[in-house]
Design a protein around this motif. Structure first.
Motif: not given
Length: 497
Positions: A180, A184, A187, A189-191, A264, A267-268
């Motif tokens: 995760s 993160l 990406r 910091g994008e959730f 977490c 995040i994915s």
């Protein structure tokens, strides 16, 4: 004396023991599936209103009333209230493990198929005119027979092998955290699930007040297993100071663990894109989310769709293997341990001689065979009463949650009586004010009772689903009545003798 003190459990060792006993990887996946980020608030509330006060109650029970068998629940309740209350409470506690055996014998096929195929295939099990749930039911019966037979023979090697599953499941937490973090970073910091959804559930069944409050039983279940801590007090170094500190530190660590795990997953996993499929349920949610985690890792690294899918499949397979071994290990233990605690930890006069007779492998073989028959009957009735495999797994999860948390009510109700009984020596005390003892006991009692009431009422009030409520109620009511009737029968026989 110094050597004896050095062999005692230290603060950090006790914290680790509590953490490994209570913390469950699947609790964060189910929480995210049902309530999204808002489940963190429920886990925090459960830590404060249930975990900390209840764990300290168990510690006081265990320090004051010793038992050689299991958690000592019968002895705690018998000394605090009376023998009948103690027997019924202990019988309900045992019954909760019967429901667990029913639930897990069906769920064990999900990680089994995921290990080989990378996804849950149990919903495709229809064969020879039988639907998927009926086939799962028959397989579950065969599994129960196999495990009972092996346990009666005393084959412990299998349990040692399946302990590897526990290590694999613990490693899943590390995989989730590391992967995760990588996703993160890649990406920027994008959730996947926007943090703006923090205060409400994305699950359509948990957006109304009744559904939201019913999630409380999952939060309490996530802190289960505390009754075993009672026997740790006299083994702890300087318990008066160490034990309360360990409970508070454990509550903080476990709650943080759940909170970080749930974040977490955000995040994915985008709830609408990944979890809204009707085939996703409380039985297979962990494998769905771990497979997605592998997919997202591959995509974030710029790998091809085929390679990302392969990574996801292996993530799911690893999770399936670990969970299958962990379920198997727990199953082999819980096939005999609660039963043995019930018949050996209660007065022998409560049981016919063949129930308490142990075979050459120190197992109550007759009682275990009877238990196996009871579990098989419940499995067959439940599986042949439902045609929807996804709904079947969901109701089994709810049945287990309700039955596993209800016995806590007996222990909490008895606690003020235990405190007021001056004939019981109490070497370890945290609750010193009678007024606060009563207030805290009632708060915990209402929290546990309320969580179960909301869980039972939700299907009826929101969907008119009376059948689900009946399934959740039938176990506790049936086994509660059995406990009352069995106690009266044995008491009458004793009186005649």
């Amino acid at each position: 004396m110094a050597d004896n003190n050095n062999s005692k459990i230290t603060l950090m060792a006790l914290v680790m023991m509590i953490f490994t006993t209570v913390f469950g990887f699947a609790n964060s996946t189910v929480a995210y599936f049902l309530m999204g980020y808002s489940s963190i608030l429920f886990y925090l509330a459960a830590a404060v209103l249930f975990f900390i006060p209840f764990a300290l109650m168990m510690a006081e029970y265990g320090a004051a009333i010793k038992s050689d068998e299991g958690s000592g629940m019968y002895q705690w309740l018998e000394r605090s209230v009376n023998p009948e209350f103690a027997f019924i409470g202990t019988f309900m506690w045992f019954a909760s493990y019967i429901i667990w055996l029913v639930s897990t014998s069906a769920k064990v096929w999900i990680p089994f198929t995921t290990t080989f195929f990378g996804s849950d295939q149990t919903q495709n099990f229809a064969i020879a005119g039988l639907n998927a749930t009926q086939v799962i039911g028959i397989l579950s019966c065969l599994w129960m027979v196999l495990v009972t037979w092996v346990s009666i023979k005393g084959v412990k090697g299998i349990v040692r092998i399946t302990s590897l599953g526990g290590l694999a499941v613990m490693s899943l937490n590390a995989i989730l955290l590391v992967v995760s973090g990588v996703v993160l970073a890649l990406r920027h910091g994008e959730f996947a699930q926007p943090l703006s959804t923090f205060l409400h559930s994305p699950h359509p069944g948990y957006q109304q007040p009744m559904g939201i409050m019913s999630f409380a039983v999952f939060a309490i279940f996530a802190y289960g297993g505390l009754e075993v801590l009672g026997g740790m007090v006299d083994k702890t170094k300087n318990p008066e100071k160490t034990f309360p500190k360990a409970i508070v530190i454990s509550a903080i660590v476990i709650t943080l663990g759940y909170a970080i795990g749930i974040l977490c997953w955000g995040i994915s996993t985008n709830w609408q894109k990944v979890l809204s499929d009707p085939t996703t349920n409380m039985g297979n949610i962990s494998y769905v989310m771990m497979r997605n985690l592998g997919d997202v890792l591959g995509e974030s690294m710029g790998l091809s769709a085929a390679t990302s899918t392969t990574i996801g499949l292996w993530f799911a397979r690893y999770t399936g293997l670990g969970m299958f071994l962990a379920y198997s290990g727990a199953f082999f233990t819980l096939t005999y341990s609660p039963l043995k605690t019930l018949i050996m930890g209660t007065p022998k006069s409560m049981w016919p001689k063949k129930f308490t007779k142990l075979n050459d492998n120190d197992m109550p073989s007759y009682a275990m065979m009877l238990q196996c028959a009871v579990v098989i009957v419940i499995i067959l009735v439940a599986s042949f009463a439902s045609s929807d495999a996804s709904a079947f797994y969901n109701i089994l999860t709810l049945m287990a949650n309700v039955s596993m948390t209800l016995p806590y009510l007996f222990l909490v109700y008895a606690f003020p009586k235990f405190k007021h009984n001056r004939d019981i020596m109490k070497p370890f005390e945290v609750y010193k004010s009678p007024a606060w003892t009563t207030v805290i006991s009632w708060v915990v009692f209402i929290v546990v009772l309320g969580a179960n009431v909301f869980t039972l009422l939700q299907p009826i009030l929101e969907n008119g689903d009376v059948q689900s409520t009946i399934w959740m109620l039938v176990g506790p009511i049936l086994f509660g009545l059995m406990g009352v009737i069995w106690y009266q029968i044995r008491k009458h026989k004793q009186a005649q003798a």
